[in-house]
Design an enzyme around this catalytic site. Structure first.
Site, PDB file in Angstrom:
ATOM      1  CB  SER A  22      -0.883   0.011   1.248  1.00  0.00           C
ATOM      2  OG  SER A  22      -1.417   1.312   1.430  1.00  0.00           O
ATOM      3  CG  HIS A  52      -3.922  -1.649  -1.494  1.00  0.00           C
ATOM      4  ND1 HIS A  52      -5.042  -2.400  -1.773  1.00  0.00           N
ATOM      5  CD2 HIS A  52      -4.274  -0.831  -0.472  1.00  0.00           C
ATOM      6  CE1 HIS A  52      -6.029  -2.050  -0.951  1.00  0.00           C
ATOM      7  NE2 HIS A  52      -5.585  -1.100  -0.154  1.00  0.00           N
ATOM      8  CG  ASP A  65      -5.109   2.392   0.973  1.00  0.00           C
ATOM      9  OD1 ASP A  65      -6.054   1.591   0.884  1.00  0.00           O
ATOM     10  OD2 ASP A  65      -3.971   2.067   1.375  1.00  0.00           O
ATOM     11  CG  MET A 114      -8.448   6.992   2.598  1.00  0.00           C
ATOM     12  SD  MET A 114      -7.673   6.927   4.225  1.00  0.00           S
ATOM     13  CE  MET A 114      -6.759   5.396   4.092  1.00  0.00           C
ATOM     14  CG  HIS A 141      -9.269   0.027  -0.250  1.00  0.00           C
ATOM     15  ND1 HIS A 141      -8.638  -0.206   0.957  1.00  0.00           N
ATOM     16  CD2 HIS A 141     -10.608  -0.045   0.019  1.00  0.00           C
ATOM     17  CE1 HIS A 141      -9.545  -0.400   1.899  1.00  0.00           C
ATOM     18  NE2 HIS A 141     -10.743  -0.294   1.353  1.00  0.00           N
ATOM     19  CG  MET A 154     -11.325   3.050   2.313  1.00  0.00           C
ATOM     20  SD  MET A 154      -9.750   2.994   3.173  1.00  0.00           S
ATOM     21  CE  MET A 154      -8.654   3.111   1.771  1.00  0.00           C
ATOM     22  CG  MET A 198     -11.473  -2.836   5.530  1.00  0.00           C
ATOM     23  SD  MET A 198      -9.984  -2.360   4.633  1.00  0.00           S
ATOM     24  CE  MET A 198      -9.026  -1.541   5.896  1.00  0.00           C
ATOM     25  CG  PHE A 247      -5.596   6.840  10.149  1.00  0.00           C
ATOM     26  CD1 PHE A 247      -5.040   8.072   9.794  1.00  0.00           C
ATOM     27  CD2 PHE A 247      -6.896   6.800  10.628  1.00  0.00           C
ATOM     28  CE1 PHE A 247      -5.779   9.244   9.930  1.00  0.00           C
ATOM     29  CE2 PHE A 247      -7.639   7.975  10.767  1.00  0.00           C
ATOM     30  CZ  PHE A 247      -7.082   9.200  10.418  1.00  0.00           C
ATOM     31  N   GLY A 248      -2.842   3.951   8.048  1.00  0.00           N
ATOM     32  CA  GLY A 248      -1.881   2.858   8.057  1.00  0.00           C
ATOM     33  C   GLY A 248      -1.324   2.666   9.458  1.00  0.00           C
ATOM     34  N   GLY A 249      -0.629   1.565   9.663  1.00  0.00           N
ATOM     35  CA  GLY A 249       0.110   1.364  10.906  1.00  0.00           C
ATOM     36  C   GLY A 249      -0.715   0.988  12.113  1.00  0.00           C
ATOM     37  CG  ASP A 281      -6.152  -2.872   3.354  1.00  0.00           C
ATOM     38  OD1 ASP A 281      -5.069  -2.606   3.906  1.00  0.00           O
ATOM     39  OD2 ASP A 281      -6.786  -2.046   2.670  1.00  0.00           O
ATOM     40  N   GLY A 329      -2.729  -4.056   9.168  1.00  0.00           N
ATOM     41  CA  GLY A 329      -1.948  -4.740  10.197  1.00  0.00           C
ATOM     42  C   GLY A 329      -1.292  -6.035   9.729  1.00  0.00           C
ATOM     43  N   GLY A 370       1.175  -2.028   4.145  1.00  0.00           N
ATOM     44  CA  GLY A 370       1.730  -0.689   4.025  1.00  0.00           C
ATOM     45  C   GLY A 370       2.974  -0.544   4.862  1.00  0.00           C
ATOM     46  CB  SER A 371       3.461   0.196   8.470  1.00  0.00           C
ATOM     47  OG  SER A 371       2.454  -0.671   8.903  1.00  0.00           O
TER      48      SER A 371
HETATM   49  C1  DX5 Z   1      -6.188   1.514   5.760  1.00  0.00           C
HETATM   50  C2  DX5 Z   1      -5.772   1.188   4.355  1.00  0.00           C
HETATM   51  C3  DX5 Z   1      -4.657   0.236   4.266  1.00  0.00           C
HETATM   52  C4  DX5 Z   1      -3.352   0.701   4.906  1.00  0.00           C
HETATM   53  C5  DX5 Z   1      -2.732  -0.517   5.498  1.00  0.00           C
HETATM   54  O1  DX5 Z   1      -7.416   2.142   5.758  1.00  0.00           O
HETATM   55  O2  DX5 Z   1      -6.845   0.655   3.611  1.00  0.00           O
HETATM   56  O3  DX5 Z   1      -4.427  -0.187   2.906  1.00  0.00           O
HETATM   57  O4  DX5 Z   1      -2.444   1.268   4.014  1.00  0.00           O
HETATM   58  O5  DX5 Z   1      -1.633  -0.128   6.247  1.00  0.00           O
HETATM   59  P1  DX5 Z   1      -0.881  -1.127   7.226  1.00  0.00           P
HETATM   60  O6  DX5 Z   1      -0.395  -2.289   6.391  1.00  0.00           O
HETATM   61  O7  DX5 Z   1       0.222  -0.307   7.763  1.00  0.00           O
HETATM   62  O8  DX5 Z   1      -1.874  -1.557   8.269  1.00  0.00           O
HETATM   63 ZN    ZN Z   2      -6.428  -0.286   1.609  1.00  0.00          ZN
END
Ligand code: DX5
Ligand code: ZN
Length: 217
Positions: free
Chosen positions: A7, A30, A32, A34, A63, A65, A136, A142-144, A174, A176, A196-197
């Protein structure tokens, strides 16, 4: 075969081309999107997807959102998305069906996404026409964030529905996803992992992608 989809939410947006090339060992990219309405964060939109399309041949897994995504399906398809995911919570069922119909007309792959609160059965009206279901494993936005272990049940339930009605449909997870949680979601039935992270937080992105594949090849 497991697919890994880094991501770019965790990439450095000033150096996006560099950070996209850095994950070329992965299968999909991927993206995102938003809107600050469906989720409490604003990221990127159609013009950025169009620019990404020019700098990579990777499969673009977009994706959405966003509220009422039917309004933007054609625009993201024209910008170069290969697959679009719409959230089942983002509009009335008839408008979700309409969004999927437009994806078909635009020649992009069709997916629906589920927030953690949404039950697996919500995919039943659409399952036969889907290319992918996205479960999900964090609250979107948010990531992380920390992986929600109770979503393993939803993954197992979605896997059972896919196997029964449309075995070719992919099951993406998607949120964590790390080398620690990847084996759990794969065992529950996921075949496509967003990270992502876990990818962009690592110094060696190719090694991080490899670690997520585990012993699945
Ligand atoms: C969150 C996003 C994810 C995000 C995942 O709303 O849809 O795609 O980037 O990030 P990690 O892998 O860090 O949880
Ligand atoms: Zn995503």
């Amino acid at each position: 075969m497991i697919k890994i989809a880094p991501s770019i939410l965790s990439a450095d947006f000033v150096n996006l081309e560099r950070d996209i090339k850095a994950v070329s060992a992965a299968d999909w990219l991927h993206v995102d999107v938003m809107d600050g309405c469906f989720v409490p964060n604003i990221t990127i939109g159609v013009p950025v997807v169009k620019s990404i399309r020019k700098c990579t041949e990777m499969f673009l897994d977009v994706h959405l959102m966003i509220d009422k995504p039917v309004r933007y399906i054609e625009a993201f398809a024209k910008a170069g998305a290969d697959l679009l995911s719409v959230h089942l919570e983002a509009d009335h069922p008839t408008r979700i069906a309409e969004a999927l119909k437009i994806m078909g007309e635009c020649g992009v792959q069709k997916a629906v996404a589920l927030r953690p609160i949404t039950s697996a059965n919500a995919i039943l009206p659409y399952i036969e026409e889907l290319d992918m279901v996205l479960v999900m494993t964090v609250e979107p936005g948010f990531g992380g964030q920390a992986f929600m272990e109770n979503q393993l049940d939803t993954i197992r339930q979605v896997r059972a529905i896919i196997d029964k009605y449309n075995p070719k449909c992919r099951l993406e997870v998607d949120g964590g996803i790390s080398p620690k949680t990847a084996p759990l979601v794969i065992a529950a039935g996921a075949d496509t992992l967003v990270a992502g992270s876990a990818v962009y937080g690592a110094a060696d992105r190719a090694a991080a992608i490899h670690a997520l594949r585990g012993n699945q090849g």
